[in-house]
Motif scaffolding. Structure first.
Motif, mmCIF file in Angstrom:
data_model
loop_
_atom_site.group_PDB
_atom_site.id
_atom_site.type_symbol
_atom_site.label_atom_id
_atom_site.label_comp_id
_atom_site.label_asym_id
_atom_site.label_seq_id
_atom_site.Cartn_x
_atom_site.Cartn_y
_atom_site.Cartn_z
ATOM 1 N N LYS B 30 -61.185 23.689 -7.916
ATOM 2 C CA LYS B 30 -60.946 23.258 -6.562
ATOM 3 C C LYS B 30 -59.964 23.951 -6.334
ATOM 4 O O LYS B 30 -58.929 24.705 -6.571
ATOM 5 N N LEU B 31 -59.493 24.079 -4.802
ATOM 6 C CA LEU B 31 -58.187 24.779 -4.453
ATOM 7 C C LEU B 31 -57.003 24.471 -4.850
ATOM 8 O O LEU B 31 -56.069 25.350 -4.485
ATOM 9 N N PHE B 32 -56.931 23.131 -4.911
ATOM 10 C CA PHE B 32 -55.972 22.800 -5.367
ATOM 11 C C PHE B 32 -55.056 21.686 -6.695
ATOM 12 O O PHE B 32 -55.027 21.044 -7.111
ATOM 13 N N SER B 33 -56.692 21.461 -7.358
ATOM 14 C CA SER B 33 -57.021 20.746 -8.627
ATOM 15 C C SER B 33 -58.067 21.282 -9.636
ATOM 16 O O SER B 33 -58.150 22.721 -9.139
ATOM 17 N N GLY B 34 -57.644 21.202 -10.806
ATOM 18 C CA GLY B 34 -58.836 21.373 -11.953
ATOM 19 C C GLY B 34 -60.051 21.585 -11.622
ATOM 20 O O GLY B 34 -61.353 21.345 -12.790
ATOM 21 N N SER B 35 -60.767 20.009 -10.591
ATOM 22 C CA SER B 35 -61.801 19.641 -10.423
ATOM 23 C C SER B 35 -63.059 20.181 -10.728
ATOM 24 O O SER B 35 -63.020 21.757 -8.958
ATOM 25 N N SER B 36 -64.318 20.256 -11.324
ATOM 26 C CA SER B 36 -65.505 21.572 -10.591
ATOM 27 C C SER B 36 -65.303 20.610 -9.272
ATOM 28 O O SER B 36 -65.608 20.117 -8.059
ATOM 29 N N SER B 48 -59.952 14.415 -9.593
ATOM 30 C CA SER B 48 -58.780 14.307 -9.628
ATOM 31 C C SER B 48 -58.034 13.096 -9.566
ATOM 32 O O SER B 48 -58.213 12.698 -8.370
ATOM 33 N N LEU B 49 -57.142 13.528 -10.183
ATOM 34 C CA LEU B 49 -55.993 12.902 -9.798
ATOM 35 C C LEU B 49 -55.506 13.093 -7.981
ATOM 36 O O LEU B 49 -54.760 12.425 -7.501
ATOM 37 N N VAL B 50 -55.362 13.997 -7.858
ATOM 38 C CA VAL B 50 -55.238 15.165 -7.053
ATOM 39 C C VAL B 50 -56.074 14.917 -5.634
ATOM 40 O O VAL B 50 -55.551 14.635 -4.245
ATOM 41 N N ASP B 51 -57.694 15.129 -6.099
ATOM 42 C CA ASP B 51 -58.068 15.106 -5.295
ATOM 43 C C ASP B 51 -58.011 13.391 -4.000
ATOM 44 O O ASP B 51 -58.567 13.612 -3.163
ATOM 45 N N ALA B 52 -58.057 12.475 -5.389
ATOM 46 C CA ALA B 52 -57.953 11.535 -5.208
ATOM 47 C C ALA B 52 -56.736 10.974 -4.436
ATOM 48 O O ALA B 52 -56.339 9.903 -3.833
ATOM 49 N N ALA B 53 -54.981 11.842 -4.168
ATOM 50 C CA ALA B 53 -53.955 11.645 -3.228
ATOM 51 C C ALA B 53 -53.766 10.261 -4.095
ATOM 52 O O ALA B 53 -52.584 9.630 -3.707
ATOM 53 N N MET B 54 -53.472 10.221 -5.433
ATOM 54 C CA MET B 54 -52.660 8.794 -6.132
ATOM 55 C C MET B 54 -50.764 9.710 -5.907
ATOM 56 O O MET B 54 -50.609 10.837 -5.413
ATOM 57 N N PRO B 55 -50.337 8.758 -5.510
ATOM 58 C CA PRO B 55 -49.099 8.765 -5.647
ATOM 59 C C PRO B 55 -48.427 9.319 -6.547
ATOM 60 O O PRO B 55 -48.895 9.702 -7.918
ATOM 61 N N GLY B 56 -47.601 10.272 -6.373
ATOM 62 C CA GLY B 56 -47.228 11.383 -6.715
ATOM 63 C C GLY B 56 -47.929 12.913 -7.603
ATOM 64 O O GLY B 56 -46.871 13.739 -8.001
ATOM 65 N N LEU B 96 -60.652 12.031 3.991
ATOM 66 C CA LEU B 96 -59.213 13.020 3.825
ATOM 67 C C LEU B 96 -57.887 11.587 2.961
ATOM 68 O O LEU B 96 -57.258 11.066 3.485
ATOM 69 N N PRO B 97 -58.499 11.782 1.097
ATOM 70 C CA PRO B 97 -57.350 10.798 0.955
ATOM 71 C C PRO B 97 -55.712 10.792 1.432
ATOM 72 O O PRO B 97 -54.742 9.856 1.523
ATOM 73 N N GLN B 98 -54.983 12.296 1.385
ATOM 74 C CA GLN B 98 -54.018 12.648 1.663
ATOM 75 C C GLN B 98 -53.684 12.367 2.245
ATOM 76 O O GLN B 98 -52.539 11.391 2.760
ATOM 77 N N PHE B 155 -69.504 4.061 2.541
ATOM 78 C CA PHE B 155 -68.749 4.401 0.583
ATOM 79 C C PHE B 155 -68.760 6.238 1.524
ATOM 80 O O PHE B 155 -68.985 6.679 2.291
ATOM 81 N N VAL B 156 -67.507 6.726 0.142
ATOM 82 C CA VAL B 156 -66.405 7.800 0.658
ATOM 83 C C VAL B 156 -67.213 8.662 -1.285
ATOM 84 O O VAL B 156 -67.212 7.781 -1.957
ATOM 85 N N ASP B 157 -67.508 9.560 -0.572
ATOM 86 C CA ASP B 157 -67.643 11.190 -2.003
ATOM 87 C C ASP B 157 -66.589 11.306 -1.844
ATOM 88 O O ASP B 157 -66.464 12.320 -1.120
ATOM 89 N N LEU B 158 -66.454 11.541 -2.678
ATOM 90 C CA LEU B 158 -64.779 12.797 -2.707
ATOM 91 C C LEU B 158 -65.176 13.889 -3.939
ATOM 92 O O LEU B 158 -63.720 14.742 -3.792
ATOM 93 N N ASN B 159 -66.744 13.749 -4.080
ATOM 94 C CA ASN B 159 -66.294 15.467 -5.216
ATOM 95 C C ASN B 159 -66.205 16.942 -4.129
ATOM 96 O O ASN B 159 -65.817 17.797 -5.109
ATOM 97 N N ARG B 160 -66.882 16.595 -2.860
ATOM 98 C CA ARG B 160 -66.078 17.611 -2.359
ATOM 99 C C ARG B 160 -64.376 17.816 -1.614
ATOM 100 O O ARG B 160 -63.935 18.874 -1.110
#
Lengths: 494, 493
Positions: B30-36, B48-56, B96-98, B155-160
């Motif tokens: 992805k553009l800003f994370s290592g996810s496929s 990834s944690l980034v895609d799901a916009a986890m704290p920090g 849009l998790p972020q 439901f939300v699918d965050l793959n994209r």
């Protein structure tokens, strides 16, 4: 028997390394002090088992003859802004209550790798927004200090790293992490008579630290003396590819480089910091500080930072703007609090969750930030504030032509009483007036104890340095420390 | 290029169209994370944690995505901005998790460029038109909401979520549904050549926001509407037709076009209002403080340029220079898939003219019949080259080649394709140049058709073909056609 509460980072590290005592003994002693000091409300979560575990590992390494880390055997407090794997991380907010990260922030991981152990998660102003610790969802931290008039009025430990400052001043831990966005390490350090340094922006990774204002947030150590700050900063800092704003530079050996001989150094005294109606005690302390640095061999020069008066307004546009966006992720969908009223839709859930989950000050800053970024106001506020920020940075650049360091007070007053300022956000914001310029410019800045006020409360002196020159800042801090004779302590009333 | 006009009660109307094309950048992560970025995975398995916009969590730019955007910009001769920056576009939505999309508003990575489109690329005489491209910027995709999984919840699918997109913004230079279609086709072709996007509209790797307004010819620009997320060229053309007509009807009946966002419903072939300007979001764009500005150095730009393939227009010109007809050159280069197949064929040593004719008539014909695309062709360029080399060296004739190709396809369908040479060997299809055998057959045919011989000799030249056919038939198709020709001419005099 050693009173471990009296030992600092260096003393514990060296004692453990020499085998004078076991790390586990230190951890046990400090665990007991933490659990006996609940009246201060410095910790949100206590993690005695983590402290013991880390100490056991250090003792085992030493027994096996393995090399020990920079912080080996030192139990510390961790500000609750740092995500800690398996341990609740809330940023002192209701919206993150019960949130247990599956990951460890880079800075805390660095500290554990260096052999430090965790006594618990420290209370703070909610999302690091505040100067008195009164915005915490978990109740305000109380300073161990009291005025010398016999009053038992509860005093503010400063903020936002107020749990850190209170715990160190009360000798619950020798050191703690802090974060500084606009003074959140320096002002609480000043309020309780300890030291704390905010390094150059980018020295410490922001990965895994709950974000307040990304372009300003910077982690740093708080401890009882300058050497301890140097040791801990070495352990915390370092390039992190997971943070795009992290500096790709080696970490200097700050402890080894400590040298309080300031011959050849020029210390700038900014005239704009001598505000009309400056507190008499503060003015006197500042003059003392000037004399001490002169005594240490430095040359004193008058300088001007002409845009200083615009720093605070610019800061209170930029920081809330970034915060309003950074805090959008707390929406009740994936983690933390969810308030879903009967029959509510998505937007209702957002509104209910955020209204219930954020405290008043956080809501205020989200509103300010949202406003200044809005169509039609963006240029007048945000763009203008960014221009001011550039001018502030240029002020410092110009100043470096005639000096190497800047000396100023850390805060405009000594600690105030809890409840005294929280009705008036502006007077609260003014606490940061001396701290904010260095934050906007991303420069290293440190607070060290400079004396006591008439009421017997600690006051802090601030040293601001050039970007990446933490060593000079620490050295000047050390020179002050050696001359101030600051030995005052809070009485153990709790 | 085309004079597209809507006939209203008050006269003619002109349509003004601009397209914002969202193209998913081809990249592993992805553009800003290592996810496929893999398509079709289990929901929420590429998060990834980034895609799901986890704290920090913090974004780290993927250089490959920026590289692909730069290469795309170079392919449309656009200005490449050595200094660009990411901004946050703030709004709340469940996909849009972020709470913000990282995009580029103020300083896009690619500036002004253009592409040349032809209404009918297969017609060499079709007029061309230059469509301006205002900018290309890079941004994050959002997740996907699923409303059919639970009676009361979505439901939300965050793959994209966080997958890299290029937003390619055209100038309002397009003036008909056909031009819009030609533009999108050409753009897709360029993206596929460059390899920066697979252009797969069904899977959502490419979709268009369509801005449409109408005006009296040459008059002031009208108020535009934006029809979002149109995911096929046909739908886009239908949406424009419908929307332009709707606007004309609205204005002529005394109404006014409202600036709004609309959706195209392919089932009813109409656009519907989604939200008006009044409740449009205030996105509060500002520079993302988690990211440093993107600075591109000479070495990076040089590598991008050096890695660009030959692009459709250049390839087409080269094919024409090689002696292909303008039509063949146009068809072979219109789609990257075809061009790359043809290049592979040439690399096997096949003559360009022979290869192009065979590809366009035999292979395309066969694929058409099977309902397959070139990608799904049972015969690969190497196998085709084997067949064509047998024709080229005179081992078999063109008509036998057709039979051999058919057998290749039949055996392929059965799961074990026989090679051309093996088929020719096994079926004894080698053509003969045995002049004696051919002369014998010619003699027999002339004897059986004395009347036609006479007619031919009295000037009915057309009958020559008849004799060739008869001779070839008698030789069971295996005679060398050139030799038949020569011998017949001699015999018929």
């Amino acid at each position: 028997m050693t009173d471990f509460s009296r030992l600092g980072v260096a003393a514990i590290r060296d004692g453990v390394a020499k085998g004078e005592f076991k790390a586990v003994e230190v951890a046990e002693a400090l665990n007991a002090r933490v659990s006996a000091a609940k009246a201060l409300n410095a910790f949100i979560v206590e993690t005695p088992e983590k402290a013991i575990e880390a100490a056991q590992a250090v003792d085992a390494d030493r027994a096996a003859g393995k090399p020990l880390g920079k912080m080996a055997g030192v139990p510390i407090g961790m500000k609750d802004l740092f995500c800690t794997e398996g341990v609740q991380t809330t940023a002192a907010s209701h919206i993150l209550e019960g949130f247990v990260p599956t990951y460890e922030s880079t800075v805390s991981a660095n500290l554990w790798k260096a052999g430090a152990g965790m006594l618990g998660k420290l209370n703070m102003d909610q999302f690091a927004m505040g100067s008195s610790n009164e915005t915490s969802y978990f109740g305000n931290v109380i300073s161990p200090w009291r005025r010398n008039d016999g009053s038992t009025a509860a005093l503010a430990p400063g903020g936002s790293s107020g749990g850190s400052s209170s715990a160190i001043a009360a000798r619950l831990c020798p050191a703690a992490t802090g974060t500084d966005t606009g003074g959140s390490i320096r002002q609480p350090a000043a309020f309780v008579g300890i030291s704390g340094i905010k390094p150059t922006y980018g020295r410490c990774s922001r990965w895994g630290v709950v974000a307040f204002a990304s372009s300003l947030d910077q982690a740093g150590p708080m401890a009882r003396d300058v050497r301890d700050c140097a040791i801990m900063l070495e352990a915390m800092a370092g390039f992190d590819p997971k943070d795009s704003t992290s500096l790709d530079l080696p970490v200097p050996a700050w402890e080894a480089g400590l040298n309080s001989d300031l011959k050849g150094k020029r210390i700038g005294i900014p005239k704009e910091y001598r505000l009309d109606g400056i507190d008499e005690d503060i003015a006197k302390m500042w003059d003392n500080g000037i004399a001490w640095l002169k005594d240490a061999g430095a040359e004193i020069v008058d300088i001007s930072l002409p845009h200083t008066k615009y720093a605070l307004p610019a800061y209170y546009i930029i920081a809330p703007a970034e915060a309003s966006s950074n805090l959008a992720r707390y929406d009740g969908v994936r983690f933390g609090l969810r308030d879903l009223p009967e029959g509510a839709g998505l937007q209702d859930m957002y509104a209910a969750t955020r209204a219930a989950g954020f405290g008043e000050e956080v809501r205020r800053r989200i509103m300010i930030g949202t406003y200044v970024l809005s169509a039609g106001f963006y240029d007048a506020y945000y763009t203008q504030a960014q221009k001011v920020r550039a001018l502030i940075a240029r002020d410092f650049e110009n100043a470096w032509a005639s000096c190497d360091l800047i000396l100023a007070p850390t805060a405009p007053s000594a600690a105030f009483g809890l409840g005294e300022k929280n009705a008036d956000p502006l007077s609260m914001y003014l606490n940061d007036v001396f701290a904010v310029p260095a934050s906007l410019a991303g420069l290293p800045a440190m607070s060290v104890p400079g004396g006591l006020s008439k009421e017997g409360l600690p006051l802090g002196l601030q040293v601001i340095g050039k970007a990446l020159d933490e060593q000079a800042v620490l050295n000047a801090g050390l020179a002050i420390e050696q001359r101030s004779g600051f030995t005052a302590e809070a009485g153990e009333w709790w | 290029m085309s004079q597209y006009r809507i006939q209203g009660n008050t006269g003619e109307w002109e349509v003004v169209i601009g397209l914002e094309v969202h193209a998913q950048i081809t990249s592993e992560s992805k553009l800003f994370s290592g996810s496929s970025t893999g398509f079709g995975a289990e929901p929420n398995s590429h998060v990834s944690l980034v895609d799901a916009a986890m704290p920090g969590m913090l974004p780290v730019p993927n250089r490959e995505c920026l590289r692909q955007a730069v290469r795309t910009g170079m392919a449309i001769n656009a200005q490449i901005n050595r200094w660009s920056r990411f901004d946050r576009k703030n709004y709340f939505y469940a996909d849009l998790p972020q709470g913000y999309q990282i995009s580029q508003l103020y300083h896009p990575i690619v500036g002004e460029g253009a592409i040349e489109v032809t209404l009918n690329e297969k017609d060499p005489d079709s007029p061309t038109k230059k469509i301006g491209i205002e900018r290309i910027h890079v941004e994050q995709d959002a997740g996907k909401l699923m409303h059919d999984q639970h009676p009361t919840m979505s439901f939300v699918d965050l793959n994209r979520s966080g997958v890299a997109l290029m937003e390619i913004v055209s100038r309002p230079d397009i003036s008909s549904p056909q031009e819009a279609g030609a533009y999108l086709k050409k753009l897709r072709s360029i993206l596929r050549y460059v390899g920066s996007c697979d252009g797969n509209m069904e899977q959502g790797s490419m979709r268009a926001d369509v801005n449409v307004s109408v005006r009296k010819p040459g008059g002031e620009l009208g108020t535009r509407t934006e029809t979002k997320n149109v995911n096929s060229i046909r739908f886009m053309m239908q949406a424009i037709e419908y929307e332009a007509q709707r606007q004309v009807d609205l204005i002529e009946s005394g109404g006014a076009v409202v600036q709004e966002t609309r959706l195209f419903d392919p089932n009813r072939q109409e656009t519907r209002s989604m939200r008006s300007k009044e409740d449009a979001h205030d996105y509060r764009y500002f520079p993302d403080p988690d990211l440093l500005p993107v600075e591109l150095d000479d070495a990076f730009l040089e590598e991008c340029r050096a890695s660009l393939p030959e692009l459709p227009d250049a390839k087409r010109a080269r094919y024409e220079a090689m002696g292909l007809t303008a039509y063949n050159a146009a068809v072979l280069t219109a789609e990257a898939e075809t061009a790359f197949w043809f290049e592979d064929l040439l690399a096997e040593g096949v003559d360009a003219k022979q290869g192009s004719n065979w590809l366009m008539s035999e292979l395309f014909g066969a694929l058409n019949k099977m309902g397959k695309t070139l990608d799904e062709s049972p015969v690969n360029p190497k196998q085709a080259a084997e067949l064509l080399s047998l024709v080229a060296d005179g081992t078999i004739s063109g008509s036998i080649a057709k039979q051999v190709f058919e057998i290749m396809l039949e055996t392929a369908a059965q799961g074990n394709m026989m090679g051309a040479a093996a088929i020719v060997e096994e079926k004894g299809l080698k053509q003969t140049s045995d002049t004696g055998a051919i002369e014998a057959e010619i003699a027999k045919i002339m004897a059986a058709n004395e009347d036609k011989v006479a007619e031919y000799r009295s000037g009915k030249d057309k009958l020559f073909g008849f004799f060739v056919g008869q001779t070839m038939k008698a030789m069971q198709g295996k005679a060398n056609p050139q030799i038949i020709n020569d011998l017949l001419k001699k015999a018929l005099g």
